[in-house]
Write a protein that holds these residues in place. Sequence first.
Motif, mmCIF file in Angstrom:
data_model
loop_
_atom_site.group_PDB
_atom_site.id
_atom_site.type_symbol
_atom_site.label_atom_id
_atom_site.label_comp_id
_atom_site.label_asym_id
_atom_site.label_seq_id
_atom_site.Cartn_x
_atom_site.Cartn_y
_atom_site.Cartn_z
ATOM 1 N N VAL A 51 0.852 -1.197 0.000
ATOM 2 C CA VAL A 51 0.000 0.000 0.000
ATOM 3 C C VAL A 51 0.888 1.247 0.000
ATOM 4 O O VAL A 51 1.834 1.355 0.790
ATOM 5 C CB VAL A 51 -0.943 -0.001 1.223
ATOM 6 N N THR A 52 0.584 2.177 -0.898
ATOM 7 C CA THR A 52 1.400 3.391 -1.034
ATOM 8 C C THR A 52 0.879 4.513 -0.131
ATOM 9 O O THR A 52 -0.265 4.466 0.355
ATOM 10 C CB THR A 52 1.381 3.907 -2.484
ATOM 11 N N ASN A 53 1.711 5.532 0.039
ATOM 12 C CA ASN A 53 1.292 6.721 0.784
ATOM 13 C C ASN A 53 0.028 7.334 0.195
ATOM 14 O O ASN A 53 -0.899 7.703 0.913
ATOM 15 C CB ASN A 53 2.407 7.780 0.742
ATOM 16 N N LYS A 54 0.001 7.422 -1.126
ATOM 17 C CA LYS A 54 -1.140 8.061 -1.799
ATOM 18 C C LYS A 54 -2.420 7.265 -1.561
ATOM 19 O O LYS A 54 -3.481 7.838 -1.283
ATOM 20 C CB LYS A 54 -0.856 8.168 -3.297
ATOM 21 N N GLN A 55 -2.319 5.934 -1.654
ATOM 22 C CA GLN A 55 -3.502 5.093 -1.408
ATOM 23 C C GLN A 55 -3.980 5.234 0.031
ATOM 24 O O GLN A 55 -5.175 5.328 0.302
ATOM 25 C CB GLN A 55 -3.167 3.623 -1.688
ATOM 26 N N PHE A 56 -3.033 5.234 0.963
ATOM 27 C CA PHE A 56 -3.398 5.302 2.379
ATOM 28 C C PHE A 56 -4.049 6.652 2.699
ATOM 29 O O PHE A 56 -5.011 6.734 3.451
ATOM 30 C CB PHE A 56 -2.153 5.083 3.242
ATOM 31 N N ALA A 57 -3.522 7.727 2.089
ATOM 32 C CA ALA A 57 -4.019 9.078 2.379
ATOM 33 C C ALA A 57 -5.454 9.286 1.889
ATOM 34 O O ALA A 57 -6.152 10.176 2.357
ATOM 35 C CB ALA A 57 -3.090 10.115 1.752
ATOM 36 N N LYS A 58 -5.901 8.444 0.941
ATOM 37 C CA LYS A 58 -7.277 8.542 0.442
ATOM 38 C C LYS A 58 -8.293 8.354 1.565
ATOM 39 O O LYS A 58 -9.337 8.983 1.584
ATOM 40 C CB LYS A 58 -7.504 7.443 -0.604
ATOM 41 N N PHE A 59 -7.990 7.430 2.476
ATOM 42 C CA PHE A 59 -8.927 7.129 3.565
ATOM 43 C C PHE A 59 -8.446 7.671 4.910
ATOM 44 O O PHE A 59 -9.139 7.569 5.898
ATOM 45 C CB PHE A 59 -9.120 5.612 3.692
ATOM 46 N N LEU A 61 -7.054 11.065 5.967
ATOM 47 C CA LEU A 61 -6.770 12.409 5.466
ATOM 48 C C LEU A 61 -5.671 13.122 6.241
ATOM 49 O O LEU A 61 -5.071 14.073 5.742
ATOM 50 C CB LEU A 61 -8.057 13.249 5.477
ATOM 51 N N ASP A 62 -5.387 12.662 7.455
ATOM 52 C CA ASP A 62 -4.325 13.326 8.224
ATOM 53 C C ASP A 62 -2.955 12.680 7.981
ATOM 54 O O ASP A 62 -1.974 13.046 8.608
ATOM 55 C CB ASP A 62 -4.657 13.330 9.721
ATOM 56 N N HIS A 63 -2.891 11.734 7.042
ATOM 57 C CA HIS A 63 -1.602 11.085 6.749
ATOM 58 C C HIS A 63 -0.726 12.026 5.924
ATOM 59 O O HIS A 63 -1.079 12.421 4.824
ATOM 60 C CB HIS A 63 -1.820 9.771 5.989
ATOM 61 N N LYS A 64 0.414 12.408 6.505
ATOM 62 C CA LYS A 64 1.339 13.325 5.824
ATOM 63 C C LYS A 64 2.588 12.568 5.395
ATOM 64 O O LYS A 64 3.056 11.686 6.101
ATOM 65 C CB LYS A 64 1.756 14.455 6.775
ATOM 66 N N TYR A 65 3.121 12.942 4.233
ATOM 67 C CA TYR A 65 4.372 12.329 3.780
ATOM 68 C C TYR A 65 5.111 13.320 2.889
ATOM 69 O O TYR A 65 4.534 14.312 2.429
ATOM 70 C CB TYR A 65 4.097 11.006 3.046
ATOM 71 N N ASP A 66 6.381 13.035 2.657
ATOM 72 C CA ASP A 66 7.223 13.954 1.891
ATOM 73 C C ASP A 66 6.751 14.072 0.451
ATOM 74 O O ASP A 66 6.252 13.110 -0.129
ATOM 75 C CB ASP A 66 8.686 13.473 1.885
ATOM 76 N N SER A 67 6.967 15.238 -0.114
ATOM 77 C CA SER A 67 6.602 15.429 -1.512
ATOM 78 C C SER A 67 7.433 14.463 -2.361
ATOM 79 O O SER A 67 8.590 14.185 -2.074
ATOM 80 C CB SER A 67 6.833 16.892 -1.887
ATOM 81 N N THR A 75 4.385 3.837 5.735
ATOM 82 C CA THR A 75 5.019 3.279 6.939
ATOM 83 C C THR A 75 4.522 4.072 8.148
ATOM 84 O O THR A 75 3.677 4.951 8.010
ATOM 85 C CB THR A 75 6.562 3.370 6.867
ATOM 86 N N MET A 76 5.048 3.746 9.313
ATOM 87 C CA MET A 76 4.661 4.409 10.565
ATOM 88 C C MET A 76 3.165 4.243 10.866
ATOM 89 O O MET A 76 2.501 5.158 11.333
ATOM 90 C CB MET A 76 5.013 5.909 10.535
ATOM 91 N N ILE A 77 2.652 3.061 10.558
ATOM 92 C CA ILE A 77 1.266 2.779 10.922
ATOM 93 C C ILE A 77 1.210 1.466 11.697
ATOM 94 O O ILE A 77 2.004 0.564 11.452
ATOM 95 C CB ILE A 77 0.347 2.699 9.686
ATOM 96 N N ASN A 78 0.272 1.404 12.643
ATOM 97 C CA ASN A 78 0.168 0.196 13.472
ATOM 98 C C ASN A 78 -0.831 -0.788 12.860
ATOM 99 O O ASN A 78 -1.437 -0.517 11.818
ATOM 100 C CB ASN A 78 -0.192 0.563 14.916
#
Length: 204
Positions: A51-59, A61-67, A75-78
């Motif tokens: 699962v990519t950052n972009k996919q995870f951020a879809k659901f 919304l507070d998931h932040k990652y580097d440009s 990463t950094m998810i439980n």
Amino acid sequence: EKKSGQPSAKKGAAKNYDEMVVVPAGKFIFGKPGSSKEISLPAFSIDKYEVTNKQFAKFNLDHKYDSGGDNYPVTMINLAQAIDHCAALDKRLPTEQEWEKAARGTDGRTYPWGNEFNRVLCITKESVDEGQTSIIAPVGSCEKGNSPYGVADMAGNVWEWTSSFDDRYSILKGGSFFDDRGFAKTHGYLLSIPNDAKDYVGFR
């Protein structure tokens, strides 16, 4: 001829990060040499990619990652966050056995591509030259290292949560960029407390 603005054919087909792979029903060899056993599983589908950052951020919304990090593994998810993301898509995490079958096929191989380690087929500590810091890679960076079913990144890049437990510990599979080849074996695993979040752990 190539129309201007069209991507070059050399780049190959764009990845469909939502793609799933069907693993057929049947027997496979599970576990490490010396204590492996043949078990049978019904057919199941598994995400081709982590699962990519972009996919995870879809659901989330507070998931932040580097440009530039859209197609890097999240990463950094439980464990609970991984489970919730799967549920939002009407999916679930694979069990340890499902994950291992998807990674090794039916012949009991040590790595997704065969029995010999090859550092160019995965993202582990060995992927960089000595003295360099190993780093995470975009998902699907090592297509030649895909499993017999065509599943990507099942050796290295990031450890992946499964739905299986050993006592109160979650079982993670697949090794990571942070670890060496020994952890990237198809039968390898890592135990973690479920509410831990690390920069070398993601999921599919």
